[in-house]
Scaffold this active site. Sequence first.
Site, PDB file in Angstrom:
ATOM      1  N   GLU A   1       0.905  -1.307  -0.192  1.00 60.40           N
ATOM      2  CA  GLU A   1       0.139   0.082   0.025  1.00 60.40           C
ATOM      3  C   GLU A   1       0.945   1.158   0.155  1.00 60.40           C
ATOM      4  O   GLU A   1       1.896   1.432   0.818  1.00 60.40           O
ATOM      5  CB  GLU A   1      -0.678   0.150   1.245  1.00 60.40           C
ATOM      6  CG  GLU A   1      -1.914  -1.126   1.411  1.00 60.40           C
ATOM      7  CD  GLU A   1      -2.770  -0.803   2.777  1.00 60.40           C
ATOM      8  OE1 GLU A   1      -2.740   0.184   3.503  1.00 60.40           O
ATOM      9  OE2 GLU A   1      -3.285  -1.770   3.327  1.00 60.40           O
TER      10      GLU A   1
ATOM     11  N   GLU B   1     -13.331   5.098   0.085  1.00 59.65           N
ATOM     12  CA  GLU B   1     -14.381   4.286   0.784  1.00 59.65           C
ATOM     13  C   GLU B   1     -14.942   4.902   1.825  1.00 59.65           C
ATOM     14  O   GLU B   1     -14.444   5.198   2.788  1.00 59.65           O
ATOM     15  CB  GLU B   1     -13.510   2.900   1.440  1.00 59.65           C
ATOM     16  CG  GLU B   1     -12.873   1.998   0.278  1.00 59.65           C
ATOM     17  CD  GLU B   1     -11.947   1.243   0.993  1.00 59.65           C
ATOM     18  OE1 GLU B   1     -12.569  -0.047   1.032  1.00 59.65           O
ATOM     19  OE2 GLU B   1     -10.884   1.407   0.936  1.00 59.65           O
TER      20      GLU B   1
ATOM     21  N   LYS C   1     -15.469   3.581   5.826  1.00 59.75           N
ATOM     22  CA  LYS C   1     -14.171   3.315   6.487  1.00 59.75           C
ATOM     23  C   LYS C   1     -14.278   4.079   7.843  1.00 59.75           C
ATOM     24  O   LYS C   1     -14.770   4.988   7.878  1.00 59.75           O
ATOM     25  CB  LYS C   1     -12.932   3.523   5.867  1.00 59.75           C
ATOM     26  CG  LYS C   1     -12.678   2.628   4.798  1.00 59.75           C
ATOM     27  CD  LYS C   1     -11.097   2.718   4.171  1.00 59.75           C
ATOM     28  CE  LYS C   1     -10.361   1.873   5.197  1.00 59.75           C
ATOM     29  NZ  LYS C   1      -8.866   1.976   4.748  1.00 59.75           N
TER      30      LYS C   1
ATOM     31  N   GLU D   1      -9.145   9.439   6.046  1.00 61.54           N
ATOM     32  CA  GLU D   1      -9.286   8.006   5.775  1.00 61.54           C
ATOM     33  C   GLU D   1     -10.339   7.476   4.714  1.00 61.54           C
ATOM     34  O   GLU D   1      -9.987   6.439   3.990  1.00 61.54           O
ATOM     35  CB  GLU D   1      -9.623   7.090   7.060  1.00 61.54           C
ATOM     36  CG  GLU D   1      -9.206   5.537   7.159  1.00 61.54           C
ATOM     37  CD  GLU D   1      -7.954   5.308   6.927  1.00 61.54           C
ATOM     38  OE1 GLU D   1      -7.111   6.029   6.808  1.00 61.54           O
ATOM     39  OE2 GLU D   1      -7.985   4.056   6.613  1.00 61.54           O
TER      40      GLU D   1
END
Length: 484
Positions: A269, A321, A324, A332
């Site tokens: 990542e 997303e 999250k 985030e």
Amino acid sequence: MLQPRFTTILLFSCFLCCWVLLPMAESAIGVNWGTISSHRLKPSTVVHLLRDNKIQKVKLFEADPDVLKALMGTGIQVMVGIPNEILSLLGSSSLAADFWVRQNVSSYMAKGGADIRYIAVGNEPFLSSYNGQFQNLVMPAITNIQQSLVKANLAGYVKIVVPCNADAYESSGGLPSQGVFRPELTQIMTQLVQFLNTNGSPFVVNIYPFLSLYDNADFPQEYAFFQGTTHSVTDGSNVYTNAFDGNYDTLVAALGKLGYGQMPIVIGEIGWPSDGAVGANITAARVFNQGLVYHIVSNKGTPLRPNAPPMDVYLFGLLDEGAKSTLPGNFERHWGIFSFDGQAKYPLNLGLGNKELRNAKNVQYLPSRWCVANPSGDLTNVVNHMKIACSAADCTTLNYGGSCNGIGEKGNISYAFNSYYQLRMQDSRSCEFDGLGMVTFLDPSIGDCHFLVGVFDKGLNSSTSQTTYQWWVLVLLLILHGAF
Ligand SMILES: *[C@@H]1O[C@H](CO)[C@@H](O)[C@H](O)[C@H]1NC(C)=O
Ligand SMILES: *[C@@H]1O[C@H](CO)[C@@H](O)[C@H](O)[C@H]1NC(C)=O
Ligand SMILES: *[C@@H]1O[C@H](CO)[C@@H](O)[C@H](O)[C@H]1NC(C)=O
Ligand SMILES: *[C@@H]1O[C@H](CO)[C@@H](O)[C@H](O)[C@H]1NC(C)=O
């Protein structure tokens, strides 16, 4: 007479060699495809998006059946993930491991299936904030999964890896050459690295210069990017001009101290968020990701591995997303190079053939309508409604540093109402708020602050019930086996 012909053959064989070697000799950019979103694109739409962007490698955090089915027959290489929460089960029962491999790997691997290359056992299981909770569960799970792969005849093809956060290692004085694994991890890392080496697996690490910057106001900002810096780090004869190289070489040094300085490294990542915090914005995300890609595909390597084999790098992430946890910070939910609906946030050359990102096609949006604060409503008691809306839906862009910070009190309310309304698939009852909300057909977006329209999807609960059922059957089997 022989000469020219020989040359031709030589040239031809070189050509062949190149053909064979070239694909292996190139670093490749892949992506993390996380699915913790309240507006999920259909997996087939996402797979089209991957293919349109020539992305050949994808990393998943689970083994979501819908996602794996959509990847079947595409030739895209897949890393499937095992969540930390089931490491204990898989490590304590070879039956559970067999079942997991059968259900989540073997069943997709037939001809024309999904090309699963890696199983990620746990996700950053040694993260210091887990306080060792998963630490001792990793090796037993690896052992069992590996045995299950052998039984399934897949051990030569599917490699086990363990994505580690870069907090697994440190260095005194910030000098890469002084890199060592955290003392309490020495033993487990020794075992892990031995296993990886025997198995021909790479070490997978997640590196986040953004978090270094976010956590430490003194971190020299330019050092995070790839554009030169007045804050380079001199380590003996090596000079580091970017945090990525410094971090990578710290790992190289740490591996070297365990006797595995040559172990291949894959970046599991890496990325930069585009919203939700100061320093998380479109410009910074673009500069970082583009600098990273050019750095990687140049194959220059790092000071400690100047002629290193090319590296695979999985960007985090493909899509935003919005569901999250915001525990790490409001950024985030904004790591995607695409927004939740598969639209590119900025031009980015992934080094895979296209000069820019291509948007998702045939996205099925809900109708163009929004829920906003009713101008004639008395908004004095609106706080509670807002709280409820924002605890269910995503309002992170409203915060300081976010793209919607500064749209005023009424703007805040409308944004919150709309996020909730879209989350509820534009159900008219979800725009009531005791008469304080109203539906509008005029896009209320203001400047950079985008009021979203949801997409038709199967929602978060698509296949959960079936899989949950299967796991209950497994637990039952284990009880019958006397495993508990
Ligand atoms: C974007 O973030 C970078 C650092 O990450 C910062 O230097 C820059 O000022 C930010 N830009 C805006 C418009 O906030
Ligand atoms: C809007 O909401 C954000 C986040 O809660 C807050 O920081 C900001 O001050 C609010 N703006 C107004 C005008 O109330
Ligand atoms: C998800 O599950 C909830 C509760 O079972 C249900 O009310 C909802 O309609 C489901 N959502 C979708 C999109 O299927
Ligand atoms: C695959 O593994 C997950 C856990 O990662 C599990 O919840 C799921 O049930 C498995 N899928 C199937 C089809 O068994």
